[in-house]
Write an enzyme that holds these catalytic residues in place. Structure first.
Site, short mmCIF file in Angstrom:
data_model
loop_
_atom_site.label_atom_id
_atom_site.label_comp_id
_atom_site.label_asym_id
_atom_site.label_seq_id
_atom_site.Cartn_x
_atom_site.Cartn_y
_atom_site.Cartn_z
N HIS A 161 0.82 -1.21 0.00
CA HIS A 161 0.00 0.00 0.00
C HIS A 161 0.86 1.27 0.00
CE1 HIS A 161 -3.20 -2.77 0.85
NE2 HIS A 161 -2.69 -3.09 2.03
N HIS A 209 -7.12 -4.72 -1.10
CA HIS A 209 -6.45 -6.00 -1.36
C HIS A 209 -7.18 -6.75 -2.47
CE1 HIS A 209 -6.25 -4.94 2.96
NE2 HIS A 209 -4.97 -5.13 2.75
#
Lengths: 332, 332
Positions: B57, B219
């Site tokens: 991320h 995700h």
């Protein structure tokens, strides 16, 4: 290929409006143009530093508008030079009477249109000077270029020239430090995938599932070698060697490095590249004074990166460290 | 799918070393861990603010390490929570005796491991408090989550809590302002393409050439709707409506907005989305106090974006405006 746009015809126009909507207190758009300028342009008693080029390389150039960097940024259509008329409007809007430095990436269209615009404003009494950035060591001459291409090293020119101008230096002095960056910087890029322009909607060039291209340009211009997929370390070795061979630095030389993402590359991968880059410099006794990692000069959604190395002396370090406040770069 | 890595097994380790190599004066890695901390941690007489989560991320979380934001950032493997042991080591390394705020994204693994680590350090006398960020309005419960997911709003929590801690506020006060952000922020994301994890090397989910997914998680967790490709304006309308429906803001309310890229999205497209977002807020008499556009909380190489809206009062504005100096965010 899917894109998050409304219409390829209006994408640059809408992007520019979206930039102004994001930074309404710091940038404004010159009416009927694709030019953004600092909201407070022209800034009194200060040389203006302006740049521009085809769109698709964001945050280049408008992301660097603001205190300590650029006064004006002209956006052409995607991968297309801004017109001389738009460049002229930009230069006039930014000139406070102290003169204007044109920072030009070395592409034939950009050089021609900037020089035409420069001649037009000079007839009206505006003093201009230019630097042509040609930091891409990969190829001599290219699809849109005589000589070497101008790529990510341009951001260092924006920073250094903008800081010198903010000090109140003369146009000659601002040009001198900008040229010092040009004389001491080298870059080489690579791609895992092609960029996809909004207009075409398909890859600009074909790369196989097991192929990469070294020495690629930021518009997908051909590089020096198409090869089988390599590890990140092998890619970093190839790019770094090419840049260092060009720069011929002495041991102990201090440098600024940039690992630049091409737009579609996760930051994770850029840091993996930076790890190896810093190892290589350390092995050669080159001292990294500062390391930048991120998306500075992109090529739409291309996956890949470039590596920039710039030798710095006390003067350049001081200018790189000077305060800046822009959408894409803030220095305290 | 090609990636610029050496080995999926070592990619997080090498990324962390590449981060330290980029910012050797401002971050350091705790030995034998995947934890990065501010180089000067623990900072005397200051509450520490720490976070962490799966890698992939970036720049979240380590990009926000530094003055005015985070003291520690723990990196798990890609899309995998850091272990409780690593979180414990981070908390201990960052605590100056003033206590530690744990900023946790609402995923079951993260919550469990942070709470276990919190219990372990409390037994050693370290005072801890926590906030759980759950800003994703798309779905209630998800693949790895009970309740709502924690996504890009987390960066606002980092900024606000870090600024309050830098003022010398107590742990209770730092927690209070962090929770104020959590109570006033909403986010929704979308994807044009799936992310590709280094380990799998193939898309996490399949999206057709003419399909997009609204409400996607960071995700690749399922969203609320898979639909035909839409224009950027239509996408922006869908995301913004969902966020505003959740927040129920009064006309005249000031907000901070984030148009966040998922990692593979050109900035050009993010600004096109921002243009429409600001139009929509204007139509509803919501006043944008500040607009952020860029890659803040990514999902590897996913193409897509998220929209975050956070209602702000004088206190939050003052904390968002406070100085910060981190790799991914500098505020002067």
């Amino acid at each position: 290929m899917k894109k998050l746009i409304n219409d390829a015809e209006t994408v640059v126009d809408e992007m520019l409006d979206g930039m102004v909507a994001a930074y309404p207190d710091s940038v404004r758009r010159l009416s009927d143009t694709q030019v953004l300028v600092r909201d407070d342009a022209p800034v009194d008693d200060k040389v203006a530093v302006v740049s521009g080029g085809g769109s698709g390389h964001e945050p280049t150039h408008a992301g660097y508008l603001g205190e300590g960097m650029l006064d004006g940024a002209a956006a052409g259509e995607v991968f297309t030079s801004p017109t001389a008329d738009e460049l002229e409007a930009m230069i006039e809007a930014c000139d406070s009477g102290a003169g204007v430095l044109l920072v030009i990436k070395n592409y034939e269209g950009d050089v021609m249109n900037f020089e035409t615009a420069g001649e037009m404003v000079e007839m009206e009494g505006t003093e201009v000077a230019e630097v042509v950035v040609n930091d891409d060591v990969a190829v001599e001459d290219s699809l849109y270029t005589s000589g070497r291409r101008g790529v990510c090293g341009t951001i260092l020119v924006h920073k250094v020239a903008g800081a010198k101008a903010a000090e109140g230096a003369s146009l000659d002095e601002v040009q001198r430090v900008a040229q010092k960056v040009v004389d001491n910087v080298g870059t080489m890029g690579m791609a895992l995938t092609s960029c996809v322009t909004p207009e075409k909607g398909e890859p600009t060039f074909d790369l196989g599932e097991d192929e990469i291209e070294l020495g690629i340009g930021i518009h997908g211009e051909p590089g020096v070698e198409r090869t089988e997929t390599m590890s990140a370390d092998e890619v970093t070795d190839e790019l770094t060697e090419a840049v260092l061979d060009d720069l011929e630095l002495d041991p102990g030389q201090e440098v600024v490095t940039i690992v630049n993402g091409m737009g579609g590359t996760p930051q994770m991968e850029l840091f993996v590249v930076n790890r190896r880059l810093q190892e290589l410099l350390d092995e050669r006794d080159i001292e990294t004074w500062d390391a930048w990692v991120g998306d500075y000069m992109t090529s739409l959604d291309m996956a890949g990166c470039s590596i920039t190395v710039c030798a710095v002396d006390e003067e350049l370090k001081s200018l790189l460290d000077a305060p800046a406040e822009t959408p894409a770069m803030t220095v305290r």
